[in-house]
Write an enzyme that holds these catalytic residues in place. Structure first.
Site, mmCIF file in Angstrom:
data_model
loop_
_atom_site.group_PDB
_atom_site.id
_atom_site.type_symbol
_atom_site.label_atom_id
_atom_site.label_comp_id
_atom_site.label_asym_id
_atom_site.label_seq_id
_atom_site.Cartn_x
_atom_site.Cartn_y
_atom_site.Cartn_z
ATOM 1 N N SER A 418 -54.157 -19.503 -65.483
ATOM 2 C CA SER A 418 -55.058 -19.455 -64.384
ATOM 3 C C SER A 418 -55.327 -20.613 -63.748
ATOM 4 O O SER A 418 -55.541 -20.968 -62.601
ATOM 5 C CB SER A 418 -56.191 -18.652 -64.461
ATOM 6 O OG SER A 418 -57.321 -19.172 -65.392
ATOM 7 N N HIS A 439 -49.459 -15.400 -62.383
ATOM 8 C CA HIS A 439 -50.817 -15.381 -62.706
ATOM 9 C C HIS A 439 -51.500 -13.879 -62.280
ATOM 10 O O HIS A 439 -51.579 -13.729 -61.156
ATOM 11 C CB HIS A 439 -51.757 -16.382 -62.039
ATOM 12 C CG HIS A 439 -53.203 -16.518 -62.218
ATOM 13 N ND1 HIS A 439 -54.237 -16.670 -61.332
ATOM 14 C CD2 HIS A 439 -54.024 -15.672 -63.188
ATOM 15 C CE1 HIS A 439 -55.248 -16.604 -61.414
ATOM 16 N NE2 HIS A 439 -55.318 -15.911 -63.032
ATOM 17 N N GLU A 451 -50.344 -14.095 -58.453
ATOM 18 C CA GLU A 451 -49.852 -15.786 -57.963
ATOM 19 C C GLU A 451 -48.540 -16.015 -58.742
ATOM 20 O O GLU A 451 -48.573 -16.189 -59.760
ATOM 21 C CB GLU A 451 -50.759 -16.688 -58.195
ATOM 22 C CG GLU A 451 -52.381 -16.421 -57.351
ATOM 23 C CD GLU A 451 -53.317 -17.230 -57.388
ATOM 24 O OE1 GLU A 451 -54.031 -17.977 -56.548
ATOM 25 O OE2 GLU A 451 -53.644 -17.620 -58.706
ATOM 26 N N ASN A 489 -58.435 -19.578 -57.110
ATOM 27 C CA ASN A 489 -59.356 -20.530 -57.770
ATOM 28 C C ASN A 489 -59.642 -21.895 -57.092
ATOM 29 O O ASN A 489 -60.633 -22.346 -57.305
ATOM 30 C CB ASN A 489 -59.054 -20.784 -59.259
ATOM 31 C CG ASN A 489 -59.143 -19.562 -60.284
ATOM 32 O OD1 ASN A 489 -59.638 -18.416 -59.846
ATOM 33 N ND2 ASN A 489 -58.842 -19.657 -61.465
#
Length: 581
Positions: A418, A439, A451, A489
């Site tokens: 991640s 991800h 992702e 993130n």
């Protein structure tokens, strides 16, 4: 509605930008006479055309709505809502003019998100008639708004404002000026970072919005929200905060300024980061857009999937793949862990049947398609192997060294990291062109987003296979390059860090800010509640990785976060965090 404004009297709306036009449409829907006023003839024309399309009325406006550039048309309005730009001087001017034009019993409602009400009301010359309507997003049925009064606002005016807001479908809430201001500050810096991501070509607007909606459960992505708020409004708010604070997070990204100059203002002009039809609704994709984003036509090049790991994420991915009809081999470190993984996956499938997500037959097929072992050589004939072990670079590199030796040359290798570099994790496998990041979000059986991360060496056809594989799983993939944090993130954690930094302000009430973000913007939870759910230790680690790669991007972990973690305040998992358990 006539019992609110008085027999034969109209609701007036001054300023037909994003907020004003929304309020006008909501008022028109009640059947009450409405008068819309804007100084710009082009705005009057645009709003009229939209009303005409809705009503099929060739006159260019609804039978119950009059549009004009003349504020004197409000001479007999029962209540007037001022919805001009969030600029104190502009609002003071309009409020003074309304006092001169409207009868003494007309209630005047001024909209805004964080401007103080008392100075506006006194400048109007009729402070007893001025009521605030605080909204953090443009109004829509079911959205939250707060009716605000000053110490001199009359009970009659406040009552009219509350009844009007309820009649047009707003949900009344208590947000608070300070909490609203903090919430707007947090969200606007997050929006600015999303624009910067577009400006650097990191990902497409559609992928960024999709990632934040599906990855964080937001009602809209950041670029969709900018289009909704209005590029001009967001730009002005950012610039005002930047001039006031000097903080670089608020300096408008040059792309926003270029869009402002080009009149690409979002929904209200039909074009912003996305395109919109004549009624401000998202336009259909062009064929080129669809061709670029749809999974390529394939005959399912992946048949056998390997999963390396036996933790929560590994089990979730294995379950998703088996449920989608793939043959799956999960490799654990020991026989006991392999058996535990089988038990956990079967229990999860039972729950999925109970909740109606899958049929009993599909559960049986998934169980039959799944094998759990403790021998990595079982992955030798896999088409795709997904590593899902601990988020530790050396641990992952050791796994890929094994996979490079065991898997056949044609196997595609993927990591679920991640926040680590995909290229760094997968390099020991010795096949850079056949590696990528996948991800998944936790819990994998439920979360729709993946992702899809491409390293500089990932081959085009490998990315295509990854995209098709995600589609076969029923997931939505978003493409991004191999940079720390990827999309979600990289945008989420600077926002959370900004929230923690606000704790230095004595006026901040963490619970009030969470409420303002949740109710004002419609987010599933506020930043402090979210930090406690994620874990303060996990958040600290991710921020440290992001800061190492993006030292100027606002990712530096706040000192107080490290102090909390050192003291054992980790959030929900320890019962102690930023919020009371």
């Amino acid at each position: 509605m006539q019992d609110i404004v008085g027999p034969g009297r109209a609701v007036g709306i001054v300023g037909l930008g994003t907020v004003g036009e929304s309020l006008l449409n909501m008022a028109v829907a009640t059947g009450c006479p409405v008068v819309g006023v804007d100084h710009d003839p082009d705005v009057i024309t645009r709003v009229g055309q939209r009303l005409k399309r809705k009503d099929g009325d060739g006159a260019g406006e609804s039978a119950s709505c009059t549009l004009t550039t003349e504020i004197t048309a409000l001479a007999d309005a029962g209540v007037v809502v001022e919805a001009v730009a969030e600029d104190p001087a502009a609002k003071r001017d309009v409020l003074r003019r309304l006092r001169q034009v409207c009868p003494p019993d007309t209630a005047i409602v001024t909209t805004g998100s964080s401007l103080p009400l008392f100075p506006l009301s006194t400048a109007s010359g009729c402070p007893d008639r001025i009521v605030g309507l605080r909204m953090l997003r443009p109004p829509a049925r079911g959205r939250c708004a707060e009716v605000v009064r000053t110490s001199v606002t009359s009970d009659e005016a406040a009552d009219v404002a509350e009844r009007l807001a309820t009649a047009i479908g707003l949900e009344l809430a208590v947000l608070g000026q300070r909490a609203s201001d903090f919430a707007a500050r947090l969200v606007h810096s997050y929006l600015n970072r999303a624009v910067a991501m577009i400006a650097e070509g990191f990902a497409s607007p559609r992928d960024i919005d999709t990632a934040m909606r599906l990855g964080c459960g937001l009602p809209s992505g950041p670029l969709e929200l900018i289009d909704e708020l209005g590029v001009d409004g967001v730009h002005d708010c950012l610039e005002s905060r930047w001039r006031h604070t000097g903080e670089e997070a608020f300096r408008p990204v040059p792309l926003l300024t270029s869009m402002l100059r080009g009149n690409l203002l979002g929904r209200k002009t039909g074009q912003g980061f996305h395109g919109y039809d004549g009624q401000g609704l998202p336009g259909a994709r062009t064929s080129d857009e669809w061709d670029r984003t749809r999974p390529p036509a394939t005959d399912r090049p992946v048949g056998h999937v390997g999963v390396f790991g036996s933790g929560t994420m590994a089990r979730g991915i294995a379950e998703v793949c088996a449920t989608a009809g793939f043959r799956v081999t999960l490799v654990a470190r020991s026989t006991d862990k392999a058996q535990s993984a089988t038990t956990a996956i079967e229990a999860s499938l039972v729950r999925a049947v109970r909740r109606g997500r899958i049929t009993p037959a599909r559960k049986g097929a998934a169980c039959a398609a799944l094998a759990t072992v403790d021998d990595v050589s079982a992955l030798i004939d896999c088409d795709l192997v997904i590593e899902a072990v601990a988020e530790d670079l050396q641990v992952k590199r050791a796994v890929f060294a094994q996979l490079g030796e065991v898997c056949r040359p044609g196997t595609i290798l993927a990591t679920t990291t991640s926040s680590l570099s995909v290229a760094a994790c997968t390099a020991p496998a010795g096949r850079p062109g056949r590696t990528l990041g996948l991800h998944f979000f936790n819990p994998a059986p439920v979360m729709k987003l993946v992702e899809l991360v491409r390293t500089p060496d990932t081959a085009d056809h490998v990315l295509d296979v990854g995209r098709a594989f995600c589609a076969d799983l029923g997931k939505v993939s978003v493409a991004c390059p191999d940079r720390a944090g990827f999309i979600v993130n990289r945008l989420l954690f600077p926002y959370l860090a900004d929230a923690v930094r606000l704790l230095d302000d004595a006026a901040l009430d963490a619970e009030a800010l969470d409420t303002a973000v949740q109710r004002g913007f419609g987010y599933p939870m506020g930043p402090f509640a979210l930090l406690d759910v994620i874990g303060l230790d996990v958040s600290l680690a991710i921020l440290e990785r992001l800061h190492a790669e993006f030292p100027e991007a606002g990712c530096e972990p706040p000192a107080v976060l490290g102090e909390l973690v050192s003291g054992g305040y980790l959030g929900r998992k320890t019962g102690r965090g930023l919020r009371r358990a």
